[in-house]
Design a protein around this motif. Sequence first.
Motif, PDB file in Angstrom:
ATOM      1  N   ASN A 252       0.827  -1.371   0.128  1.00 13.21           N
ATOM      2  CA  ASN A 252      -0.472  -0.100  -0.203  1.00 13.21           C
ATOM      3  C   ASN A 252       0.925   1.470   0.075  1.00 13.21           C
ATOM      4  O   ASN A 252       0.613   2.124  -0.733  1.00 13.21           O
ATOM      5  CB  ASN A 252      -1.129  -0.047   1.058  1.00 13.21           C
ATOM      6  N   ASN A 253       1.776   1.098   0.903  1.00 12.07           N
ATOM      7  CA  ASN A 253       2.918   2.652   0.584  1.00 12.07           C
ATOM      8  C   ASN A 253       3.732   2.547  -0.294  1.00 12.07           C
ATOM      9  O   ASN A 253       3.748   3.801  -1.319  1.00 12.07           O
ATOM     10  CB  ASN A 253       3.742   2.226   1.215  1.00 12.07           C
ATOM     11  N   LYS A 254       4.091   1.475  -1.392  1.00  8.55           N
ATOM     12  CA  LYS A 254       4.606   1.574  -2.582  1.00  8.55           C
ATOM     13  C   LYS A 254       3.018   2.590  -3.294  1.00  8.55           C
ATOM     14  O   LYS A 254       4.231   2.935  -4.280  1.00  8.55           O
ATOM     15  CB  LYS A 254       5.060   0.840  -3.255  1.00  8.55           C
ATOM     16  N   ALA A 255       2.175   1.441  -3.385  1.00  7.87           N
ATOM     17  CA  ALA A 255       1.356   2.459  -4.125  1.00  7.87           C
ATOM     18  C   ALA A 255       0.777   3.516  -3.922  1.00  7.87           C
ATOM     19  O   ALA A 255       0.794   4.614  -5.268  1.00  7.87           O
ATOM     20  CB  ALA A 255       0.347   1.553  -4.190  1.00  7.87           C
ATOM     21  N   GLN A 256       0.932   4.116  -2.929  1.00  2.20           N
ATOM     22  CA  GLN A 256       1.190   6.042  -2.013  1.00  2.20           C
ATOM     23  C   GLN A 256       2.267   6.995  -2.710  1.00  2.20           C
ATOM     24  O   GLN A 256       1.523   8.065  -3.142  1.00  2.20           O
ATOM     25  CB  GLN A 256       0.536   5.878  -1.462  1.00  2.20           C
ATOM     26  N   ARG A 257       3.200   5.895  -2.665  1.00  3.82           N
ATOM     27  CA  ARG A 257       4.510   7.206  -3.465  1.00  3.82           C
ATOM     28  C   ARG A 257       4.368   6.888  -4.996  1.00  3.82           C
ATOM     29  O   ARG A 257       4.730   7.985  -5.164  1.00  3.82           O
ATOM     30  CB  ARG A 257       5.621   5.828  -3.466  1.00  3.82           C
ATOM     31  N   ARG A 258       3.868   6.033  -5.332  1.00  3.26           N
ATOM     32  CA  ARG A 258       3.515   5.979  -7.443  1.00  3.26           C
ATOM     33  C   ARG A 258       2.919   7.127  -6.995  1.00  3.26           C
ATOM     34  O   ARG A 258       3.187   7.214  -8.534  1.00  3.26           O
ATOM     35  CB  ARG A 258       3.423   4.931  -7.855  1.00  3.26           C
ATOM     36  N   MET A 259       1.349   6.648  -6.599  1.00  2.00           N
ATOM     37  CA  MET A 259       0.592   8.121  -6.846  1.00  2.00           C
ATOM     38  C   MET A 259       1.167   9.532  -6.806  1.00  2.00           C
ATOM     39  O   MET A 259       0.970  10.358  -7.054  1.00  2.00           O
ATOM     40  CB  MET A 259      -0.341   8.068  -5.995  1.00  2.00           C
ATOM     41  N   TYR A 260       2.102  10.258  -5.447  1.00  2.00           N
ATOM     42  CA  TYR A 260       2.800  10.911  -5.249  1.00  2.00           C
ATOM     43  C   TYR A 260       3.255  11.642  -6.376  1.00  2.00           C
ATOM     44  O   TYR A 260       3.655  12.320  -7.264  1.00  2.00           O
ATOM     45  CB  TYR A 260       3.321  11.219  -4.313  1.00  2.00           C
ATOM     46  N   LYS A 261       4.361  10.417  -6.930  1.00  2.00           N
ATOM     47  CA  LYS A 261       4.894  10.915  -7.919  1.00  2.00           C
ATOM     48  C   LYS A 261       4.730  11.617  -9.037  1.00  2.00           C
ATOM     49  O   LYS A 261       5.179  12.319 -10.073  1.00  2.00           O
ATOM     50  CB  LYS A 261       6.497   9.084  -8.226  1.00  2.00           C
ATOM     51  N   LYS A 262       3.356  10.495  -9.530  1.00  2.00           N
ATOM     52  CA  LYS A 262       2.954  11.250 -10.757  1.00  2.00           C
ATOM     53  C   LYS A 262       1.876  12.382 -10.677  1.00  2.00           C
ATOM     54  O   LYS A 262       2.102  12.609 -11.532  1.00  2.00           O
ATOM     55  CB  LYS A 262       1.764   9.988 -10.603  1.00  2.00           C
ATOM     56  N   GLU A 263       1.698  12.481  -9.355  1.00  2.00           N
ATOM     57  CA  GLU A 263       1.266  13.976  -9.058  1.00  2.00           C
ATOM     58  C   GLU A 263       2.082  15.085  -9.387  1.00  2.00           C
ATOM     59  O   GLU A 263       1.894  16.187  -9.768  1.00  2.00           O
ATOM     60  CB  GLU A 263       0.658  14.035  -7.556  1.00  2.00           C
ATOM     61  N   VAL A 264       3.496  14.944  -8.976  1.00  2.00           N
ATOM     62  CA  VAL A 264       4.101  15.888  -9.166  1.00  2.00           C
ATOM     63  C   VAL A 264       4.693  15.567 -10.287  1.00  2.00           C
ATOM     64  O   VAL A 264       4.967  17.279 -10.855  1.00  2.00           O
ATOM     65  CB  VAL A 264       5.795  15.325  -8.064  1.00  2.00           C
ATOM     66  N   ARG A 265       4.664  14.788 -11.110  1.00  2.00           N
ATOM     67  CA  ARG A 265       4.662  15.350 -12.623  1.00  2.00           C
ATOM     68  C   ARG A 265       3.578  16.057 -13.048  1.00  2.00           C
ATOM     69  O   ARG A 265       3.912  16.673 -14.121  1.00  2.00           O
ATOM     70  CB  ARG A 265       5.068  14.284 -13.632  1.00  2.00           C
ATOM     71  N   ASP A 266       2.982  15.492 -12.806  1.00  2.00           N
ATOM     72  CA  ASP A 266       1.282  16.668 -13.282  1.00  2.00           C
ATOM     73  C   ASP A 266       1.386  18.392 -12.860  1.00  2.00           C
ATOM     74  O   ASP A 266       0.767  19.041 -13.280  1.00  2.00           O
ATOM     75  CB  ASP A 266       0.070  16.115 -12.702  1.00  2.00           C
ATOM     76  N   LEU A 267       1.699  18.408 -11.828  1.00  2.00           N
ATOM     77  CA  LEU A 267       1.964  19.684 -11.211  1.00  2.00           C
ATOM     78  C   LEU A 267       2.723  20.695 -12.138  1.00  2.00           C
ATOM     79  O   LEU A 267       3.016  21.581 -12.707  1.00  2.00           O
ATOM     80  CB  LEU A 267       2.739  19.583  -9.807  1.00  2.00           C
TER      81      LEU A 267
END
Length: 453
Positions: A336-351
């Motif tokens: 679950n932690n790995k999935a959250q990290r992937r989600m946050y990194k994707k959000e940074v790229r979107d930003l």
Amino acid sequence: MRSRGAIYVRESTEKQDWKAQLEQCKTYCKNHGIEIYKIYKDIASGSNNNRKEFLRLQEDMEDERFNKVVVWELSRATRDFMAYKVMIMRMAELGVELHSIQEGILTEGDIDVEFSNDIRALINSHERKRTAKRVKSRMEHIARSGRWTGGPPPHGYRLKDKILVVNEDEADRVREIFNLYLRGEGIAALTRRFGFGDVKKIRRMLKNEVYIGKLKFRQQESKNGFVVRNKEYEVIEGNHEGIVEEGLFYGVQELMERKQRRKNPAGTYLFHKLKCFCGGSIYGRRDKRSKKGVYYQCMNSCGKKIIYQDVLLEKVLKELKGSIERFSCLEEVEINNKAQRRMYKKEVRDLDRQEEKLLEKYLDGKVPERLYDSQMERYNTRREEIKKELLRLERLEGNQKAREGNRKILLNYLEQIDSTKDMVTLEKVMGLIIDEIEFIDHFEFNLKVNFLD
């Protein structure tokens, strides 16, 4: 319902005129038409909520034997704020009034009266703590100056201006007891020979550093209303003359330790760091009468027999296995932690992409400067939030890995416990696993383990 009341008086020092307080309470009852059911009197500190007559008063109150309690002053009932609040709430439930000659009726429902009573109770509680601190400081000063801090003098001494002075008649007997013990005579035989009546008196005499000119400091303390004897205490130089030579005294200590090791060989007691709910220490003892084996008992003033060793071992193992089961979901949490990290990194790229587009529009004059600045600030704030979340997840993952390592260590120890019947090995393993067992009551406890948070 007719007015039937109980009077409660408490004496904590010799200087207090409790008889005058009692007479005033009686006069109050007479003037207010209160029939006196019973008078309850304690000689104890207000911080001790286990006073014999105070507890009896509460029992009789539960049995509805009176509907009013009269005290000279609130502090006579209790100086503990929480105990006061519990008592007041229970009195309200039972319809019992608390009358104080100094403060009036303390159970009136008026919110202003309740507030002023709470303030008064808090002041009493604060004053109790201040008094206890002053007394403790004074006792420490007396002890550090080498004088006796209170209580009857040990056998072989008398008191003169708070300094121990040798009583020669008794001192000869003390020397003889030390010499006879070192020559092989047992404590029970010495107790009979010298007529002490209790073997504990001889045992304490033989272990007492006062006989070599020293004093014990903080050996006894009051905790939660009980007198607690500390196993570890400070030994300081006294101003008195020793009765026994140091060589003889330490020879006796060595002999007592050898006998204790023979009496209780390794593996007799599996648990060593146990705390009673009264605040005292718990030690193992052998049940010689019923032959049920070893049990653990508080050796302080509460004297409660807590639990037998086989029952405690079963409960401890159950708690340890439960601790391991709580870590069985670590792998799922890690995924679950790995999935959250992937989600946050994707959000940074979107930003990053959104910032580039915003910058292009700003340079082309399509977005005003004020809107550009506010939007960029929003992007930066969100980026900082994500950064903090990623750091939190990283720390969490590190903690999980450490816990997983601890779980494997604990599993290894439990496998050793399951595979061995050797009590010495079992005692060693328990010593490695368990930091402390703190009892909440006779059956429930908190288990502090060395390897788990």
